[in-house]
Design a protein around this motif. Structure first.
Motif, PDB file in Angstrom:
ATOM      1  N   LYS A  22      23.757 -25.732  36.425  1.00 27.36           N
ATOM      2  CA  LYS A  22      23.454 -25.902  34.997  1.00 27.36           C
ATOM      3  C   LYS A  22      21.956 -26.179  34.815  1.00 27.36           C
ATOM      4  O   LYS A  22      21.578 -27.158  34.203  1.00 27.36           O
ATOM      5  CB  LYS A  22      24.234 -27.072  34.409  1.00 27.36           C
ATOM      6  CG  LYS A  22      25.733 -26.926  34.452  1.00 27.36           C
ATOM      7  CD  LYS A  22      26.435 -28.066  33.760  1.00 27.36           C
ATOM      8  CE  LYS A  22      26.406 -29.319  34.600  1.00 27.36           C
ATOM      9  NZ  LYS A  22      27.238 -30.402  34.091  1.00 27.36           N
ATOM     10  N   ILE A  23      21.089 -25.329  35.327  1.00 25.87           N
ATOM     11  CA  ILE A  23      19.648 -25.580  35.295  1.00 25.87           C
ATOM     12  C   ILE A  23      19.065 -25.083  33.968  1.00 25.87           C
ATOM     13  O   ILE A  23      19.484 -24.055  33.435  1.00 25.87           O
ATOM     14  CB  ILE A  23      18.964 -24.905  36.510  1.00 25.87           C
ATOM     15  CG1 ILE A  23      17.533 -25.358  36.657  1.00 25.87           C
ATOM     16  CG2 ILE A  23      19.086 -23.402  36.443  1.00 25.87           C
ATOM     17  CD1 ILE A  23      16.901 -24.966  37.980  1.00 25.87           C
ATOM     18  N   GLU A  24      18.118 -25.845  33.440  1.00 30.57           N
ATOM     19  CA  GLU A  24      17.436 -25.452  32.203  1.00 30.57           C
ATOM     20  C   GLU A  24      16.476 -24.301  32.489  1.00 30.57           C
ATOM     21  O   GLU A  24      16.041 -24.099  33.622  1.00 30.57           O
ATOM     22  CB  GLU A  24      16.655 -26.642  31.635  1.00 30.57           C
ATOM     23  CG  GLU A  24      17.531 -27.771  31.125  1.00 30.57           C
ATOM     24  CD  GLU A  24      18.348 -27.387  29.900  1.00 30.57           C
ATOM     25  OE1 GLU A  24      17.852 -26.630  29.045  1.00 30.57           O
ATOM     26  OE2 GLU A  24      19.508 -27.839  29.823  1.00 30.57           O
ATOM     27  N   ASN A  25      16.110 -23.564  31.452  1.00 34.56           N
ATOM     28  CA  ASN A  25      15.280 -22.368  31.600  1.00 34.56           C
ATOM     29  C   ASN A  25      13.909 -22.688  32.224  1.00 34.56           C
ATOM     30  O   ASN A  25      13.456 -21.985  33.118  1.00 34.56           O
ATOM     31  CB  ASN A  25      15.112 -21.691  30.233  1.00 34.56           C
ATOM     32  CG  ASN A  25      14.589 -20.289  30.359  1.00 34.56           C
ATOM     33  OD1 ASN A  25      14.786 -19.650  31.394  1.00 34.56           O
ATOM     34  ND2 ASN A  25      13.923 -19.809  29.334  1.00 34.56           N
ATOM     35  N   HIS A  26      13.252 -23.732  31.758  1.00 36.17           N
ATOM     36  CA  HIS A  26      11.920 -24.091  32.290  1.00 36.17           C
ATOM     37  C   HIS A  26      12.020 -24.478  33.767  1.00 36.17           C
ATOM     38  O   HIS A  26      11.203 -24.059  34.586  1.00 36.17           O
ATOM     39  CB  HIS A  26      11.304 -25.224  31.478  1.00 36.17           C
ATOM     40  CG  HIS A  26       9.992 -25.687  32.035  1.00 36.17           C
ATOM     41  ND1 HIS A  26       9.900 -26.762  32.890  1.00 36.17           N
ATOM     42  CD2 HIS A  26       8.738 -25.182  31.906  1.00 36.17           C
ATOM     43  CE1 HIS A  26       8.631 -26.913  33.254  1.00 36.17           C
ATOM     44  NE2 HIS A  26       7.908 -25.976  32.662  1.00 36.17           N
ATOM     45  N   ASP A  27      13.028 -25.308  34.090  1.00 33.41           N
ATOM     46  CA  ASP A  27      13.215 -25.718  35.489  1.00 33.41           C
ATOM     47  C   ASP A  27      13.511 -24.511  36.379  1.00 33.41           C
ATOM     48  O   ASP A  27      13.035 -24.432  37.516  1.00 33.41           O
ATOM     49  CB  ASP A  27      14.355 -26.739  35.604  1.00 33.41           C
ATOM     50  CG  ASP A  27      14.017 -28.055  34.922  1.00 33.41           C
ATOM     51  OD1 ASP A  27      12.811 -28.345  34.790  1.00 33.41           O
ATOM     52  OD2 ASP A  27      14.944 -28.781  34.531  1.00 33.41           O
ATOM     53  N   TYR A  28      14.277 -23.559  35.850  1.00 33.68           N
ATOM     54  CA  TYR A  28      14.581 -22.335  36.582  1.00 33.68           C
ATOM     55  C   TYR A  28      13.290 -21.591  36.908  1.00 33.68           C
ATOM     56  O   TYR A  28      13.079 -21.154  38.046  1.00 33.68           O
ATOM     57  CB  TYR A  28      15.534 -21.451  35.752  1.00 33.68           C
ATOM     58  CG  TYR A  28      15.731 -20.076  36.330  1.00 33.68           C
ATOM     59  CD1 TYR A  28      16.602 -19.864  37.382  1.00 33.68           C
ATOM     60  CD2 TYR A  28      15.024 -18.985  35.826  1.00 33.68           C
ATOM     61  CE1 TYR A  28      16.775 -18.607  37.930  1.00 33.68           C
ATOM     62  CE2 TYR A  28      15.192 -17.724  36.365  1.00 33.68           C
ATOM     63  CZ  TYR A  28      16.062 -17.537  37.412  1.00 33.68           C
ATOM     64  OH  TYR A  28      16.224 -16.291  37.956  1.00 33.68           O
ATOM     65  N   LYS A  29      12.403 -21.462  35.914  1.00 35.46           N
ATOM     66  CA  LYS A  29      11.134 -20.751  36.135  1.00 35.46           C
ATOM     67  C   LYS A  29      10.284 -21.464  37.181  1.00 35.46           C
ATOM     68  O   LYS A  29       9.623 -20.819  38.004  1.00 35.46           O
ATOM     69  CB  LYS A  29      10.365 -20.620  34.819  1.00 35.46           C
ATOM     70  CG  LYS A  29      10.979 -19.621  33.865  1.00 35.46           C
ATOM     71  CD  LYS A  29      10.216 -19.552  32.566  1.00 35.46           C
ATOM     72  CE  LYS A  29      10.896 -18.602  31.605  1.00 35.46           C
ATOM     73  NZ  LYS A  29      10.287 -18.623  30.271  1.00 35.46           N
ATOM     74  N   ARG A  62      20.732 -27.132  40.496  1.00 36.81           N
ATOM     75  CA  ARG A  62      22.125 -27.229  40.065  1.00 36.81           C
ATOM     76  C   ARG A  62      22.479 -25.951  39.320  1.00 36.81           C
ATOM     77  O   ARG A  62      21.602 -25.237  38.849  1.00 36.81           O
ATOM     78  CB  ARG A  62      22.302 -28.425  39.119  1.00 36.81           C
ATOM     79  CG  ARG A  62      21.819 -29.769  39.655  1.00 36.81           C
ATOM     80  CD  ARG A  62      22.828 -30.488  40.499  1.00 36.81           C
ATOM     81  NE  ARG A  62      24.109 -30.675  39.856  1.00 36.81           N
ATOM     82  CZ  ARG A  62      24.401 -31.658  39.020  1.00 36.81           C
ATOM     83  NH1 ARG A  62      23.508 -32.564  38.720  1.00 36.81           N
ATOM     84  NH2 ARG A  62      25.599 -31.746  38.501  1.00 36.81           N
TER      85      ARG A  62
END
Length: 174
Positions: free
Chosen positions: A97-104, A95
């Motif tokens: 609006k992705i969180e930083n950890h999920d992005y990594k 999405r």
């Protein structure tokens, strides 16, 4: 002694060339013979006369055991098929609006796919009225492309596809 084979287009009696270049079992050139004489030489050794190359003039024939020859050809083809890697298209969804950890995690997943030689389709999914934030999704895709620039090439720039934005990355061949 006549042997029966399912593919008889280029062995023994089915060879219809008037003259052939003959090679023996050990790979030594014997010279140019008529097809009938070459066949008699092969049969006297208890082996088959097989056309190896019909592109040259006269065609090249070899005295070999056709069953063994066919087995080796199939084995070579199987080895070549094993070494061949078909690049498939893997997909990473997220999405905007992705969180930083999920992005990594998604970037590492895409990196794994690229390193194994697959293309990666990165999809940013919108729900409802989120579609009005296209610019944020495009920024996210550009950030991913920048993070993966050492391992990938952009094959398709970010494009709108219904309620999604997609970008396709191909592995970078170094």
């Amino acid at each position: 002694m006549k042997k029966k084979y399912d593919d008889q287009s280029s062995i023994n009696e089915s060879i219809k060339y008037p003259k052939v270049r003959l090679i023996d079992v050990l790979g030594k050139q014997l010279g140019i013979y008529s097809s009938d004489t070459a066949l008699q030489i092969a049969l006297s050794e208890g082996l088959d006369l097989v056309v190896i190359s019909d592109k040259s003039n006269p065609p090249v024939c070899k005295i070999i055991d056709y069953g063994k020859y066919k087995f080796l050809q199939e084995k070579k083809a199987k080895e070549a098929k094993k070494k061949q890697h078909n690049a498939s298209l893997k997909e990473v969804k997220m999405r905007y609006k992705i969180e930083n950890h999920d992005y990594k995690v998604r970037v590492n997943q895409a990196l794994r796919f690229l390193e194994s030689g697959d293309k990666v389709k990165i999809t940013v999914i919108f729900r409802g009225r989120e579609v009005q934030h296209l610019n944020l999704a495009i920024e996210l895709l550009n950030k991913i492309a920048a993070d993966l620039k050492d391992n990938s090439l952009i094959q398709q720039l970010p494009t709108k596809d219904g309620k999604n934005i997609i970008m396709i990355l191909a592995p970078n061949k170094k």
